[in-house]
Design a protein around this motif. Structure first.
Motif, PDB file in Angstrom:
ATOM      1  N   GLU A   9       0.715  -1.667   0.021  1.00 50.90           N
ATOM      2  CA  GLU A   9       0.217   0.111   0.188  1.00 50.90           C
ATOM      3  C   GLU A   9       1.149   0.942  -0.015  1.00 50.90           C
ATOM      4  N   ARG A  10       2.126   0.915  -0.068  1.00 50.51           N
ATOM      5  CA  ARG A  10       3.134   2.285  -0.007  1.00 50.51           C
ATOM      6  C   ARG A  10       3.250   3.363  -0.061  1.00 50.51           C
ATOM      7  N   GLN A  11       2.425   2.466  -1.345  1.00 47.35           N
ATOM      8  CA  GLN A  11       1.763   4.085  -2.833  1.00 47.35           C
ATOM      9  C   GLN A  11       1.159   5.104  -2.907  1.00 47.35           C
ATOM     10  N   GLY A  35      -0.204   5.879   2.614  1.00 46.60           N
ATOM     11  CA  GLY A  35       0.706   6.423   1.478  1.00 46.60           C
ATOM     12  C   GLY A  35       2.606   5.659   1.627  1.00 46.60           C
ATOM     13  N   CYS A  36       3.388   6.326   1.235  1.00 44.87           N
ATOM     14  CA  CYS A  36       4.987   4.697   1.594  1.00 44.87           C
ATOM     15  C   CYS A  36       5.613   4.805   3.171  1.00 44.87           C
ATOM     16  N   ALA A  37       6.172   3.048   3.325  1.00 45.78           N
ATOM     17  CA  ALA A  37       6.379   2.907   4.239  1.00 45.78           C
ATOM     18  C   ALA A  37       7.282   4.270   5.085  1.00 45.78           C
ATOM     19  N   MET A  38       8.126   4.787   4.371  1.00 44.49           N
ATOM     20  CA  MET A  38       8.687   6.205   4.564  1.00 44.49           C
ATOM     21  C   MET A  38       7.884   7.159   5.535  1.00 44.49           C
ATOM     22  N   ASN A  39       6.479   7.618   5.190  1.00 47.83           N
ATOM     23  CA  ASN A  39       5.783   8.250   6.460  1.00 47.83           C
ATOM     24  C   ASN A  39       5.428   6.942   7.534  1.00 47.83           C
ATOM     25  N   PHE A  40       5.159   5.647   7.262  1.00 44.04           N
ATOM     26  CA  PHE A  40       5.066   4.290   8.031  1.00 44.04           C
ATOM     27  C   PHE A  40       6.329   5.219   8.829  1.00 44.04           C
ATOM     28  N   ASN A  70      -0.547  11.129   8.946  1.00 48.26           N
ATOM     29  CA  ASN A  70       0.516  11.559   8.376  1.00 48.26           C
ATOM     30  C   ASN A  70       0.281  11.401   6.352  1.00 48.26           C
ATOM     31  N   THR A  71      -0.090  12.450   5.536  1.00 51.71           N
ATOM     32  CA  THR A  71      -0.771  12.211   4.352  1.00 51.71           C
ATOM     33  C   THR A  71       0.683  12.160   3.386  1.00 51.71           C
ATOM     34  N   CYS A  72      -0.068  11.895   2.442  1.00 48.70           N
ATOM     35  CA  CYS A  72       0.624  10.727   1.487  1.00 48.70           C
ATOM     36  C   CYS A  72       0.259  11.980  -0.494  1.00 48.70           C
ATOM     37  N   SER A  73       1.406  12.500  -0.777  1.00 46.79           N
ATOM     38  CA  SER A  73       0.562  13.030  -3.009  1.00 46.79           C
ATOM     39  C   SER A  73       0.876  13.158  -3.341  1.00 46.79           C
ATOM     40  N   ILE A  74       1.441  11.092  -3.934  1.00 48.21           N
ATOM     41  CA  ILE A  74       1.983  10.794  -4.761  1.00 48.21           C
ATOM     42  C   ILE A  74       1.019  10.740  -5.683  1.00 48.21           C
ATOM     43  N   ARG A  75      -0.862  10.445  -5.899  1.00 45.95           N
ATOM     44  CA  ARG A  75      -1.470  10.993  -6.310  1.00 45.95           C
ATOM     45  C   ARG A  75      -2.434  11.286  -6.411  1.00 45.95           C
ATOM     46  N   GLY A 105       3.055  15.346   6.620  1.00 42.30           N
ATOM     47  CA  GLY A 105       4.154  14.616   5.431  1.00 42.30           C
ATOM     48  C   GLY A 105       4.221  15.603   4.229  1.00 42.30           C
ATOM     49  N   CYS A 106       3.368  14.508   3.071  1.00 51.10           N
ATOM     50  CA  CYS A 106       4.015  15.349   1.723  1.00 51.10           C
ATOM     51  C   CYS A 106       2.277  15.973   1.366  1.00 51.10           C
ATOM     52  N   MET A 107       1.597  15.537   1.472  1.00 46.84           N
ATOM     53  CA  MET A 107       0.192  16.601   1.313  1.00 46.84           C
ATOM     54  C   MET A 107       0.385  18.005   2.344  1.00 46.84           C
ATOM     55  N   VAL A 189       5.902  13.636  -7.857  1.00 45.75           N
ATOM     56  CA  VAL A 189       5.798  14.740  -7.067  1.00 45.75           C
ATOM     57  C   VAL A 189       6.315  15.011  -5.093  1.00 45.75           C
ATOM     58  N   VAL A 190       7.591  13.828  -5.053  1.00 41.07           N
ATOM     59  CA  VAL A 190       8.901  13.628  -4.037  1.00 41.07           C
ATOM     60  C   VAL A 190       9.268  14.370  -3.962  1.00 41.07           C
ATOM     61  N   PRO A 191      10.239  14.774  -5.146  1.00 41.68           N
ATOM     62  CA  PRO A 191      11.323  16.183  -4.458  1.00 41.68           C
ATOM     63  C   PRO A 191      11.273  16.830  -4.081  1.00 41.68           C
ATOM     64  N   THR A 193       8.193  17.055  -2.076  1.00 41.73           N
ATOM     65  CA  THR A 193       7.653  17.370  -0.816  1.00 41.73           C
ATOM     66  C   THR A 193       8.697  16.305  -0.087  1.00 41.73           C
ATOM     67  N   ARG A 194       9.817  16.053  -0.746  1.00 45.49           N
ATOM     68  CA  ARG A 194      10.934  15.715   0.790  1.00 45.49           C
ATOM     69  C   ARG A 194      12.290  16.237   0.304  1.00 45.49           C
ATOM     70  N   GLY A 195      11.799  17.196  -0.687  1.00 49.19           N
ATOM     71  CA  GLY A 195      13.406  18.213  -0.602  1.00 49.19           C
ATOM     72  C   GLY A 195      14.477  17.213  -0.952  1.00 49.19           C
ATOM     73  N   GLY A 224      14.438   3.963   1.790  1.00 49.43           N
ATOM     74  CA  GLY A 224      15.088   5.539   1.689  1.00 49.43           C
ATOM     75  C   GLY A 224      14.381   4.909  -0.670  1.00 49.43           C
ATOM     76  N   GLN A 225      14.163   6.605  -0.599  1.00 45.80           N
ATOM     77  CA  GLN A 225      13.530   6.405  -2.086  1.00 45.80           C
ATOM     78  C   GLN A 225      14.580   6.326  -3.157  1.00 45.80           C
ATOM     79  N   ASN A 226      15.675   5.521  -3.189  1.00 45.41           N
ATOM     80  CA  ASN A 226      16.764   5.491  -3.873  1.00 45.41           C
ATOM     81  C   ASN A 226      17.626   4.818  -3.128  1.00 45.41           C
TER      82      ASN A 226
HETATM   83 FE1  F3S Z   1       5.692   8.965   0.488  1.00 46.63          FE
HETATM   84 FE2  F3S Z   1       3.099   9.783  -0.874  1.00 46.63          FE
HETATM   85 FE3  F3S Z   1       5.067  11.429   0.151  1.00 46.63          FE
HETATM   86  S1  F3S Z   1       4.889   7.782  -1.406  1.00 46.63           S
HETATM   87  S2  F3S Z   1       7.397  10.301   0.368  1.00 46.63           S
HETATM   88  S3  F3S Z   1       4.330   9.499   1.226  1.00 46.63           S
HETATM   89  S4  F3S Z   1       4.021  11.441  -1.612  1.00 46.63           S
END
Ligand code: F3S
Ligand code: SAH
Ligand code: SF4
Length: 475
Positions: A9-11, A35-40, A70-75, A105-107, A189-191, A193-195, A224-226
């Motif tokens: 579900e990480r994305q 969002g992703c495991a990094m958010n968790f 703790n939110t996500c913006s990926i889509r 988080g990202c939102m 969008v990650v660069p 929202t995450r710098g 890590g994202q990469n």
């Molecule tokens: Fe992860 Fe979503 Fe942010 S995938 S890095 S929580 S935009």
């Protein structure tokens, strides 16, 4: 929630929380992660920061003093999910107006102050690099102010903060080894929202792994994202000592050979032979690589700014299979990216048929405001076509994972048991080295144990079997 589900579900979708022992007095916070495991993993940092200020974690948002998302913006859909969730808190605010609601988080980072303007319930908006300021912001919000801190940092890694583990089963834990991303894939969008990318001190990572070991954890996923561009440099006696990802992986693997090590995400342009040889060398580093390809067409890959070609990707897969013959490989695919023709879509299908992925996370393109693609290209593939291409991609994935699972019939795998099966209390469920889900009758085993399971049946998603060997519990 289970690690594999988390990663699945990480994305962008929900995984919620969360339980720990609750203190009878003092203020309580409730946190939900999307969002992703990094958010968790970040939510566990936030929990640690808040516990130090006297807050305790709660599983009940109705009685909590502070509700955090703790939110996500990926889509776009990920953001819609959070906005819909916020509506659930209306009734609470009406009855208990002093309850504070915070968006992390990202939102938070993407929308900044706009979020408090648009979502009237929200009191606090905090971006991923500003969690240390939460206690001060909460204090300010308690006076009735709306507060926002979305400063990004080039240094913050939270390396000195011991996370409060929110998954109380204590089998699988995450460790963030780096933050941010410097890649600028045009759709992403990650660069923003995450710098900028920054790596964390390897010794603090090893210390965290040792702490998980002491707590009885059996699996660690480095995040890590990469991850392949992880790099730590330290000046020692006039010289610069560098730690790369392969070296870090080895340092963590050596903490305890009974702990499985996984990592996510690898970038096809950066994964090295050294990493592959390190995986092959250490039995406890899982033979599994998540290697997002996104598209099988060179023209689309170029427009996506991914930094590799179809041929490069296929060469990497070949190399992985040479060095780690039984390696599980999964991927991410975006269909319907700007300008994608039917022929280019077919190239993605043909790449999938060639690689035969064990698993794939598949999406259709969702334009994100401010990204390179949004500024440069037209989101011109009609939604019905995006959807029909996605269906074809899902079918191709189902064929390859069924085919791969069929090859596992009769084989025996070492499985780390994670939980009781959702379908039957008499069955247990875990994953093998290759990250495949394995379900089997429980006998006298329990979550946290290792067992050998012989595979007797398969479905497209799951291997089914029976225990043929139990390993002694190590804790
Ligand atoms: Fe992860 Fe979503 Fe942010 S995938 S890095 S929580 S935009
Ligand atoms: N850092 C990881 C991926 C992070 S985002 C990597 O580079 O592989 C996780 C996945 O979400 C991506 O791999 C991509 O497949 C998908 N994704 C990212 N942005 C998207 C968008 N705008 N629309 C649809 N899917 C997207
Ligand atoms: Fe996004 Fe690309 Fe960075 Fe992954 S590598 S987080 S897809 S910009």
């Amino acid at each position: 929630m289970e690690t594999n589900e988390l990663l699945e579900e990480r994305q962008g979708e929900v995984f919620s929380g969360i339980a720990l022992d609750q203190q009878p007095f003092g203020k309580r916070f409730y946190i939900e992660s999307y969002g992703c495991a990094m958010n968790f993993a970040d939510s566990e940092i936030v929990a640690s920061i808040l516990e130090k200020t006297g807050y305790s974690v709660s599983t009940d948002y109705e009685t909590a003093d502070l509700i955090l998302l703790n939110t996500c913006s990926i889509r776009e859909k990920a953001e819609q999910t959070v906005r819909a969730r916020l509506k659930n808190f209306n009734a609470i605010k009406r009855e208990k107006p002093e309850t504070l609601i915070g968006i992390l988080g990202c939102m938070a980072e993407r929308l900044k102050k706009k979020l408090v303007d648009e979502e009237k319930l929200v009191d606090i908006v905090v971006g991923p690099d500003a969690y240390r300021s939460l206690p001060a912001l909460i204090e300010e919000a308690e006076t009735g102010q709306k507060v926002v801190n979305v400063l990004l940092s080039r240094e913050e890694t939270y390396g000195d903060i011991q996370p409060v583990r929110l998954d109380k089963r204590g089998i699988s834990g995450f460790i963030s080894i780096m933050r941010g991303c410097d890649n600028m894939c045009s759709f992403c969008v990650v660069p923003f929202t995450r710098g900028r990318e920054r790596s964390r001190n390897p010794f603090s990572i090893v210390e965290e792994a040792k702490a998980l070991d002491k707590m009885g954890y059996k699996e660690i996923t480095l995040l890590g994202q990469n991850v392949d561009s992880y790099k730590w440099e330290e000046k020692m006696e006039g010289q610069t000592a560098t730690t790369n990802f392969a070296q870090l992986l080895e340092m963590v693997a050596l903490v305890n050979k009974n702990i499985r090590i996984r990592f996510s995400t690898s970038h096809p342009k950066d994964i090295t032979d050294e990493v592959l040889f390190t995986i092959a060398k250490h039995e406890n580093i899982c033979n599994y690589i998540h290697l997002p390809v996104q598209s099988g067409s060179n023209i689309v890959l170029e427009r996506m700014n991914r930094g590799y070609t179809r041929e490069w990707y296929l060469e990497k897969v070949k190399r992985i299979r040479e060095i780690i013959p039984d390696c599980g490989i999964s991927t991410d695919i975006i269909t319907g990216f700007c300008g994608e023709t039917d022929g280019q879509h077919q190239e993605t299908i043909s790449l999938m048929n060639e690689v035969q992925f064990d698993m794939a996370y598949m999406y259709y393109y969702s334009e994100r405001p401010g990204t390179l693609a949004a500024r440069k290209y037209l989101d011109d593939v009609p939604e019905e076509i995006k959807k029909s291409r996605l269906t074809e991609i899902i079918d191709a994935k189902a064929k390859s994972s069924t085919g791969n699972n069929e090859k596992d019939l009769g084989k025996t795998f070492k499985v780390l048991i994670e939980r009781v099966s959702k379908k039957s209390d008499d069955d247990l469920c875990g994953r093998n080295d290759q990250n495949k889900i394995v379900v089997f009758p429980k006998g006298d085993s329990k979550p946290g144990d290792y067992v050998d399971v012989e595979i007797t049946k398969i479905t497209p998603q799951t291997l089914l079997g029976k225990i043929v060997k139990q390993y002694p519990s190590t804790n």
